[in-house]
Scaffold this motif. Structure first.
Motif, short mmCIF file in Angstrom:
data_model
loop_
_atom_site.label_atom_id
_atom_site.label_comp_id
_atom_site.label_asym_id
_atom_site.label_seq_id
_atom_site.Cartn_x
_atom_site.Cartn_y
_atom_site.Cartn_z
N ALA A 96 0.83 -1.21 0.00
CA ALA A 96 0.00 0.00 0.00
C ALA A 96 0.87 1.26 0.00
O ALA A 96 0.58 2.23 -0.71
N ALA A 97 1.96 1.23 0.79
CA ALA A 97 2.84 2.39 0.85
C ALA A 97 3.53 2.62 -0.49
O ALA A 97 3.71 3.76 -0.93
N LYS A 98 3.90 1.52 -1.17
CA LYS A 98 4.55 1.68 -2.48
C LYS A 98 3.59 2.25 -3.51
O LYS A 98 3.97 3.09 -4.33
N LYS A 99 2.34 1.80 -3.47
CA LYS A 99 1.35 2.37 -4.38
C LYS A 99 1.16 3.86 -4.10
O LYS A 99 1.06 4.68 -5.03
N GLY A 100 1.10 4.21 -2.81
CA GLY A 100 0.99 5.62 -2.45
C GLY A 100 2.20 6.42 -2.91
O GLY A 100 2.07 7.56 -3.36
N GLU A 101 3.38 5.80 -2.82
CA GLU A 101 4.61 6.45 -3.26
C GLU A 101 4.58 6.72 -4.76
O GLU A 101 5.00 7.78 -5.24
N VAL A 102 4.07 5.75 -5.53
CA VAL A 102 3.97 5.92 -6.98
C VAL A 102 3.05 7.10 -7.32
O VAL A 102 3.37 7.95 -8.17
N ILE A 103 1.89 7.15 -6.64
CA ILE A 103 0.95 8.24 -6.89
C ILE A 103 1.58 9.59 -6.51
O ILE A 103 1.48 10.57 -7.26
N GLU A 104 2.22 9.60 -5.34
CA GLU A 104 2.85 10.84 -4.88
C GLU A 104 3.95 11.29 -5.83
O GLU A 104 4.09 12.49 -6.11
N THR A 105 4.71 10.34 -6.35
CA THR A 105 5.79 10.68 -7.29
C THR A 105 5.22 11.29 -8.56
O THR A 105 5.75 12.29 -9.08
N ARG A 106 4.14 10.70 -9.08
CA ARG A 106 3.53 11.24 -10.29
C ARG A 106 3.00 12.66 -10.05
O ARG A 106 3.13 13.54 -10.91
N LEU A 107 2.40 12.88 -8.87
CA LEU A 107 1.89 14.22 -8.56
C LEU A 107 3.04 15.23 -8.44
O LEU A 107 2.94 16.36 -8.95
N LYS A 108 4.12 14.81 -7.77
CA LYS A 108 5.27 15.71 -7.64
C LYS A 108 5.88 16.04 -9.00
O LYS A 108 6.25 17.19 -9.26
N MET A 109 6.02 15.03 -9.86
CA MET A 109 6.61 15.27 -11.17
C MET A 109 5.71 16.17 -12.01
O MET A 109 6.20 17.06 -12.74
N ALA A 110 4.39 15.99 -11.90
CA ALA A 110 3.47 16.87 -12.62
C ALA A 110 3.60 18.31 -12.12
O ALA A 110 3.59 19.26 -12.91
N ALA A 111 3.75 18.45 -10.78
CA ALA A 111 3.90 19.79 -10.21
C ALA A 111 5.20 20.44 -10.67
O ALA A 111 5.24 21.63 -11.01
N LEU A 112 6.28 19.65 -10.71
CA LEU A 112 7.56 20.20 -11.16
C LEU A 112 7.51 20.62 -12.62
O LEU A 112 8.05 21.67 -12.99
N ARG A 113 6.84 19.82 -13.45
CA ARG A 113 6.73 20.20 -14.86
C ARG A 113 5.92 21.49 -15.02
O ARG A 113 6.26 22.35 -15.84
N ALA A 114 4.89 21.61 -14.22
CA ALA A 114 4.07 22.84 -14.28
C ALA A 114 4.88 24.05 -13.82
O ALA A 114 4.81 25.13 -14.43
N GLU A 115 5.67 23.88 -12.73
CA GLU A 115 6.53 24.97 -12.26
C GLU A 115 7.52 25.39 -13.34
O GLU A 115 7.74 26.58 -13.59
N ARG A 116 8.13 24.39 -13.99
CA ARG A 116 9.13 24.68 -15.01
C ARG A 116 8.50 25.41 -16.20
O ARG A 116 9.06 26.39 -16.72
N ALA A 117 7.33 24.96 -16.62
CA ALA A 117 6.65 25.61 -17.74
C ALA A 117 6.27 27.05 -17.40
O ALA A 117 6.39 27.95 -18.23
N GLU A 118 5.82 27.26 -16.17
CA GLU A 118 5.43 28.61 -15.75
C GLU A 118 6.64 29.54 -15.70
O GLU A 118 6.56 30.71 -16.10
N LEU A 119 7.76 29.04 -15.20
CA LEU A 119 8.98 29.85 -15.15
C LEU A 119 9.43 30.24 -16.55
O LEU A 119 9.84 31.38 -16.79
N LEU A 120 9.36 29.30 -17.47
CA LEU A 120 9.74 29.60 -18.86
C LEU A 120 8.78 30.63 -19.47
O LEU A 120 9.20 31.50 -20.24
N ARG A 121 7.50 30.53 -19.13
CA ARG A 121 6.53 31.50 -19.63
C ARG A 121 6.82 32.89 -19.08
O ARG A 121 6.75 33.89 -19.82
N LEU A 122 7.16 32.96 -17.79
CA LEU A 122 7.49 34.25 -17.17
C LEU A 122 8.74 34.85 -17.79
O LEU A 122 8.81 36.07 -18.00
N ARG A 123 9.73 34.00 -18.12
CA ARG A 123 10.93 34.52 -18.76
C ARG A 123 10.64 35.02 -20.17
O ARG A 123 11.14 36.06 -20.60
N SER A 124 9.79 34.27 -20.89
CA SER A 124 9.44 34.69 -22.25
C SER A 124 8.69 36.03 -22.24
O SER A 124 8.85 36.83 -23.16
N ALA A 125 7.90 36.24 -21.20
CA ALA A 125 7.17 37.50 -21.07
C ALA A 125 8.02 38.61 -20.47
O ALA A 125 7.51 39.71 -20.21
#
Length: 556
Positions: free
Chosen positions: A495-524
């Motif tokens: 159960a903990a490993k399944k939770g870890e997988v979900i948490e990892t996917r959420l963290k990676m999605a958040a990091l990608r969103a942060e990176r995209a937003e930073l690039l957008r702010l630099r472009s602007a």
């Protein structure tokens, strides 16, 4: 300008070898691909020729590579396998020099005995870099791989010391076994001490001078670590000791010193990434330089032999085949005797120890791949004697050494996958102790959080204490989840490993969103490049930590 263009072409070749490896339909070892690229660059129409200076090569390429190997190799396993490593790095080298030297002289009477000993000496060291590139990591059993790596770190020194005395005997006609033995002990011990002392002295420099702090740029200190192997090698060679062993011991000491509390983690990350790049570039340059030399050396020898008749060409190939067979036969017999003696000793103490398996013996034998040190050593043979006469047998020795390097690489490329066929890829030989260490570290972290929480709330009001308790609970929850994932009970762990997988996917999605937003702010033009680079580095480090943790949990 020609030197600059040559260096740039070699760097481009190294980069293309790494990129092109994934595009090949058949997975080939990277060292072999780089040697082929070097041979193609040596094609006359391309006009690229690099003069191989053995002294410059040994000074420029060998120290950093051995330093990196000494830094990386596990010290516990090196100590546990010390007997086998020393028997291979010392015993097998000197046996090879003696037996193979006489064999070469008997097979080729025109080759003087000192030159035959010199050729045997340069053929005795093995190359762990080539072996790792051919076999891949976590394919050869860990204990055997540690022995082969330790042997390769140590036998360069013993082989080159034997070469030194063989050259002296060739030039002067005088050789003393007693003087050679005493000299070897002094040279080896001196090199180990000098390398460790230089590495310790440099890393003990005050942190402020090296800018080893969280607030300063650690680039100056990292650059200084790049100079350590060169300083160890040069100083040791200047005083007549082994520069090779000095570079190895400097790397081992650096491994110990880099874990000090006074060196921040950011500095260690910078050092690790820097040395990973250096190791890749220098390894690639070494094998491409080998490829550049082989067509000229082997082609010239074959052309000259062809002028004397086809029988002479066949004789040259016969010399190479006989030398390769003799090398592997010596190695096989020596390893078999060592393992047989070890099994007999274990039986006397009531420990069941099976006789050495043929697969292990064959892996150890074929794992003795020859590489760059062999070519550098044979090319360092003097062209003339002290009286001005040419050194007889030098060209033939260079041809045989070059052909043996190629033959050992090809045998390993073909033989190792066959021998490892049917064996599962080793996931993690230390999974149990890694899981235990992770559990202990998590438990220690929970205790520290609890103690720190109690200290913090002493000076806080009720509202601040509540916020502190929430923060402590969030941080502590992360470690408790880790303990569940590392526990022995199956259901909570799954159960903990399944939770870890979900948490990892959420963290990676958040990091990608942060990176995209930073690039957008630099472009602007809302933020500048300096702000972008700082925040992107934080995201990269966070993502690296998540990916490494994911890999570590998958391996365990």
């Amino acid at each position: 300008m020609e030197i600059v263009f040559t260096v740039l072409i070699l760097l481009l070749a190294v980069a293309l070898s790494g990129l092109g490896l994934s595009l090949l339909p058949v997975k080939l070892p990277l060292p072999l691909v780089q040697i082929v690229i070097g041979a193609v660059l040596a094609w006359p129409r391309l006009g690229l020729h690099v003069t191989f200076d053995p002294e410059l090569f040994m000074l420029l390429f060998i120290p950093p590579l051995l330093f990196a190997d000494g830094w990386r190799i596990p010290k516990r396993e090196l100590y546990m396998q010390r007997r086998a490593i020393l028997m291979l790095a010392l015993g097998l080298v000197f046996i090879t020099v003696g037996v193979l030297g006489y064999f070469l002289h008997a097979m080729i009477p025109s080759m003087p005995l000192p030159v035959a000993f010199a050729l045997a000496a340069v053929l005795s060291p093995t190359d762990a870099v080539a072996l790792t590139g051919i076999a891949g990591r976590n394919r050869i059993p860990a204990n055997l791989m540690h022995i082969l790596e330790g042997e390769a770190l140590m036998n360069d020194a013993s082989g080159l010391v034997a070469l030194k005395f063989a050259i002296a005997a060739a030039l002067t006609g005088v050789f003393s076994l007693r003087d050679a033995t005493v000299s070897f002990l002094i040279i080896a011990a001196g090199g180990l001490v000098i390398g460790a002392a230089i590495s310790w002295a440099v890393t003990e420099i005050p942190a402020r001078l090296l800018k080893f702090s969280e607030d300063d740029d650690p680039a100056a200190g990292v650059v200084l670590t790049i100079l350590i192997p060169f300083a160890a090698y040069v100083v040791a060679e200047r005083v007549g000791c082994s520069g090779i062993l000095a570079a190895v011991s400097a790397g081992m000491m650096m491994n110990i010193q880099s874990l000090r509390d006074s060196i921040p983690s950011a500095v260690r990350v910078r050092m690790t990434s820097t040395w990973t790049m250096i190791e890749f570039v220098f390894n690639g340059m070494v094998f491409i330089l080998l490829g550049l030399q082989f067509p000229h050396i082997i082609g010239q020898a074959l052309i000259e032999a062809h002028h004397d008749g086809n029988a002479q060409v066949g004789l040259l190939f016969g010399y190479v085949v006989a030398t390769v067979l003799a090398l592997y036969a010596l190695r096989f017999v020596w390893v078999y005797c060592l393992r047989w003696v070890a099994s007999r000793g274990a039986a006397k103490h009531g420990i069941d120890s099976a006789a050495p398996g043929m697969r292990t013996l064959a892996l150890t034998t074929i794992g003795g791949v020859r590489g760059a040190v062999t070519l550098a050593g044979v090319l360092s043979l003097p062209v003339t004697l002290e009286n001005g006469a040419p050194l007889e047998g030098r060209d033939l020795a260079i041809f045989i050494a070059s052909a043996v390097i190629l033959a050992s690489l090809m045998i390993a490329v073909i033989g190792l996958p066959i021998l490892m066929r049917g064996t599962a890829k080793i996931r993690n030989p230390h999974a149990a102790e890694e899981r235990m260490a992770r559990r202990r570290a998590a438990q220690a972290a929970i205790r520290a959080i609890d103690e720190e929480h109690d200290e913090l709330i002493e000076q806080m009001d009720e509202a601040a204490s509540a916020r502190c308790a929430d923060s402590a609970a969030r941080v502590m929850g992360m470690y408790r989840q880790r303990l569940e994932q590392l526990g022995d009970d199956e259901a909570p762990r799954v159960a903990a490993k399944k939770g870890e997988v979900i948490e990892t996917r959420l963290k990676m999605a958040a990091l990608r969103a942060e990176r995209a937003e930073l690039l957008r702010l630099r472009s602007a033009q809302t933020i500048n490049d300096e702000t972008l680079n700082k925040l992107m580095r934080e995201l990269d480090l966070s993502e690296t930590a998540i990916v490494n943790r994911k890999r570590g949990m998958a391996a365990s």
